[in-house]
Design a protein around this motif. Sequence first.
Motif, short mmCIF file in Angstrom:
data_model
loop_
_atom_site.label_atom_id
_atom_site.label_comp_id
_atom_site.label_asym_id
_atom_site.label_seq_id
_atom_site.Cartn_x
_atom_site.Cartn_y
_atom_site.Cartn_z
N GLY A 139 31.21 -13.42 11.67
CA GLY A 139 30.45 -14.23 12.40
C GLY A 139 29.39 -14.44 11.82
O GLY A 139 28.68 -14.09 10.99
N LYS A 140 28.74 -15.61 12.58
CA LYS A 140 27.61 -16.44 11.73
C LYS A 140 26.19 -15.63 11.67
O LYS A 140 25.44 -16.04 10.65
CB LYS A 140 27.49 -17.77 12.58
CG LYS A 140 26.65 -17.49 13.93
CD LYS A 140 26.65 -18.87 14.59
CE LYS A 140 25.80 -18.44 15.80
NZ LYS A 140 24.52 -18.08 15.97
N ASP A 141 26.41 -14.46 12.46
CA ASP A 141 24.62 -13.89 12.19
C ASP A 141 25.13 -12.65 11.29
O ASP A 141 24.14 -11.90 11.35
CB ASP A 141 24.61 -13.59 13.78
CG ASP A 141 24.25 -14.51 14.62
OD1 ASP A 141 23.63 -15.49 14.47
OD2 ASP A 141 24.88 -14.67 15.68
N VAL A 142 26.25 -12.34 10.91
CA VAL A 142 26.14 -11.20 10.09
C VAL A 142 25.42 -11.73 8.49
O VAL A 142 25.77 -12.53 8.06
CB VAL A 142 27.61 -10.98 9.64
CG1 VAL A 142 27.76 -9.80 8.41
CG2 VAL A 142 28.25 -10.37 10.83
N SER A 163 31.40 -1.72 2.96
CA SER A 163 31.83 -2.01 4.29
C SER A 163 33.37 -2.06 4.55
O SER A 163 34.03 -1.61 5.38
CB SER A 163 31.16 -3.29 4.77
OG SER A 163 29.60 -3.03 5.08
N PHE A 164 33.69 -2.73 3.50
CA PHE A 164 35.45 -2.81 3.46
C PHE A 164 35.25 -2.08 2.08
O PHE A 164 35.46 -2.64 1.03
CB PHE A 164 35.91 -4.02 3.44
CG PHE A 164 35.62 -5.11 4.33
CD1 PHE A 164 36.62 -5.00 5.43
CD2 PHE A 164 34.29 -5.57 4.82
CE1 PHE A 164 36.19 -5.62 6.68
CE2 PHE A 164 34.08 -6.25 5.91
CZ PHE A 164 34.99 -6.24 6.97
N PRO A 165 36.00 -0.92 2.20
CA PRO A 165 36.00 -0.17 0.77
C PRO A 165 36.72 -0.89 -0.40
O PRO A 165 37.52 -1.58 -0.21
CB PRO A 165 36.76 1.11 1.21
CG PRO A 165 36.38 1.22 2.75
CD PRO A 165 36.30 0.02 3.25
N ASN A 166 36.60 -0.13 -1.38
CA ASN A 166 37.23 -0.85 -2.65
C ASN A 166 38.70 -1.06 -2.64
O ASN A 166 39.03 -0.78 -3.68
CB ASN A 166 36.57 -0.25 -4.00
CG ASN A 166 35.14 -0.24 -3.76
OD1 ASN A 166 34.24 -1.34 -3.66
ND2 ASN A 166 34.50 0.68 -4.54
N SER A 167 38.97 -1.61 -1.59
CA SER A 167 40.71 -1.67 -1.49
C SER A 167 41.30 -2.91 -2.24
O SER A 167 42.26 -2.95 -2.63
CB SER A 167 40.92 -1.63 0.01
OG SER A 167 40.60 -2.93 0.49
N THR A 206 24.62 -8.74 13.47
CA THR A 206 23.78 -8.90 12.17
C THR A 206 24.32 -8.17 10.87
O THR A 206 23.87 -8.75 9.74
CB THR A 206 22.06 -8.71 12.15
OG1 THR A 206 22.03 -7.49 12.89
CG2 THR A 206 21.79 -9.65 13.56
N SER A 207 25.01 -7.05 10.90
CA SER A 207 25.19 -6.33 9.94
C SER A 207 26.36 -5.45 10.23
O SER A 207 26.99 -5.17 11.28
CB SER A 207 24.08 -5.48 9.45
OG SER A 207 23.93 -4.27 10.27
N THR A 247 22.61 -7.44 18.76
CA THR A 247 23.60 -6.91 17.78
C THR A 247 23.85 -5.27 18.21
O THR A 247 23.31 -4.52 19.22
CB THR A 247 22.72 -6.88 16.38
OG1 THR A 247 23.68 -6.50 15.42
CG2 THR A 247 21.60 -5.94 16.25
N ILE A 248 24.70 -4.89 17.18
CA ILE A 248 25.12 -3.33 17.27
C ILE A 248 24.44 -2.53 16.21
O ILE A 248 24.34 -2.87 15.37
CB ILE A 248 26.83 -3.13 17.25
CG1 ILE A 248 27.42 -3.97 18.32
CG2 ILE A 248 27.18 -1.96 16.91
CD1 ILE A 248 28.93 -3.76 18.08
N VAL A 249 23.96 -1.21 17.10
CA VAL A 249 23.39 -0.20 15.82
C VAL A 249 24.37 0.73 15.57
O VAL A 249 25.08 1.21 16.51
CB VAL A 249 22.28 0.33 16.69
CG1 VAL A 249 21.63 1.56 15.79
CG2 VAL A 249 21.01 -0.68 17.22
N TRP A 250 24.93 0.59 14.43
CA TRP A 250 26.02 1.63 13.80
C TRP A 250 25.58 3.04 13.42
O TRP A 250 24.48 3.30 12.77
CB TRP A 250 26.41 0.96 12.89
CG TRP A 250 26.79 -0.52 12.99
CD1 TRP A 250 26.10 -1.59 12.57
CD2 TRP A 250 28.04 -1.19 13.58
NE1 TRP A 250 26.88 -2.83 12.91
CE2 TRP A 250 27.99 -2.56 13.55
CE3 TRP A 250 29.24 -0.34 14.28
CZ2 TRP A 250 29.01 -3.26 13.97
CZ3 TRP A 250 30.08 -1.28 14.58
CH2 TRP A 250 30.05 -2.67 14.63
#
Length: 609
Positions: free
Chosen positions: A535-538, A545-549, A518-519, A489-492
């Motif tokens: 994706g299936k692993d999220v 994550s997607f601002p209240n747009s 995963t996140s 996974t990616i570490v953000w």
Amino acid sequence: MIKKGFITLLTAVVLGTTLTALCACGSDGNDGDAAKISVTVVDSVYDGTAKEASVSVSPQDAGELTVVYKQNGTEVSECVNAGVYTVSVSLRSDTYEAQSVEKTFTISPKPITVSGITIEDKYADGSTSVDYTGTPELQGIISGDEVTITSFSLAAESANYGVHKNVNVTVVFGGSAAENYSLQESAFTVNFYPVTADFKFLPVIENEQAVAYTVAEFVGTGTEIIVPNSFGGLPVSEISENCFCGSASLTKVTFSPNVAVNVAAFEGCSALTSVILADIGFEFRPTFEDGEIVNFSAVGFGGMGAGETVAVPSSVGGAPVTELADHLFAGNGLVVSLTIPASVTKIGVALAQNATSLKNVFFEDREETIVWGADTFGSWTFVGSSVEKIEIGNGISEIPAIFATGAAQLSSVVLGSDIIVIGNEAFKNCTSLSQIALPDNLTDIRNDAFRSSGLQSITIPSKVTAVGTAVFQGCASLTEVVFEDREDTIVWAVDALGSWIFFECSALREITIGEGITSLPAIFAPSSAVTVSIGKDVAQLGSESFPNSKSVTTIYLDSQTILNALNTYVFFENVATVYLAEGLTVTEYLTQNFTAGETENGYTVYTKN
């Protein structure tokens, strides 16, 4: 009948003339009849044998001939030694009369040569003296003759420098047979090499002619020297491997155009800090180990050799160029194309910052990566330059921080396969950069790497496991983003509020999150994103994550976890279409608010009621 002063065999070739003597009276063959004496002589070269004239009388029975030989007025019994001889022939006869004949001939000394010595070339010193090694020996002496050398000397035809100068040989012979020999013209030649106040020169010889010169030795006392590119009307091609050896006070050497460098020539030059190649406009600083140069750093550029197309040399005189100094091309307004060789393993700060004419940069493939010099903020390598294309060859592992920030004309970047890190703000504000292919081995994209650039689409390779903040923030032309499937996974990276990766990407329309992630972090996508594939692993979406747009209208779901929590994410409340992957369990929220439709490419399409 012939009566001779001496009798020997005639061995010489007859080349002389025949003389005939006639008496004044008598014609009946009795007393007083005329007879003819013929004498032929030949000049010859001493060979240890006696020489004689050829004599005859006609008629043959006219009488007895008397032959007398003299040398220097003294009668001799034979003509052997070198000298001038007179032969006198007369007739004794009771019935014939003939006038006596006298003729001269010469036996010349035999030419001989000297061997056994080797001429020693020298640097012109104002004298014609010539030295030699060995012992002079005479060649061509006839066996049994006693000839010795009592004195011997050599002298060049002039004292001026030159090649194949004739050598005059002076020999005084001794011994009983000395007068029979003379020295043949010498075949010896000598080279007198030129010398100036600073240098000794050696000629490059082709077809017995000097066609160029090598600088053989530095003999001056200066600390800053210019090696000339010509001497005596001929080019200087190189320096010898011993040219400057041991010149401990030498600090700077400038090589004129077309003069080759040899690093061996600087052994022991401990004070040397500058080697300038005028023909290419570079100044180099040598690094010494145990008194020998092991590598060079390019520390200056410019002068008469600077041009628009520049290739940093990979080596100078046999030692590699491994480093480019700080600001080497900074502010340069001439260089258009720049090539960095594989030998360079370190590049200083602000290599070409504000280079106003620079358009193309090429880093050659290499075995060893580049270590980038940096200040507190980054490398500043091409910041503010006019560069349009940068090609990074294989073998380089990192694009440093603040690499091409603000290079507004940069439109093409080719990254080598070994890049694993793209540093902070590497391509920030590169507004003309619309496309870039990130290499498969990339693992780390750091803060603001492409912020406010002109990218239109981007694919994040599967090996990327670390992504910084605001990487693509402000990329107003970015429309599509794909995160490839992966094993890790990616570490953000996030600040106090979130990651801001795609914040202010006002044109972004599609985001695809591949398997293995995963996140998603807080403040991940911009308000403009309309189609999202998860994706299936999220398993987790961060706050906003997607601002209240409420502008995400289409979502592809492979993740059961996200499907289960779909109704809890307020930023999906305006989703009009859900593409549900096969195998997922449909939730009550979905069945109550959406109507199932056709299947497309493994997804069942759900449309909001």
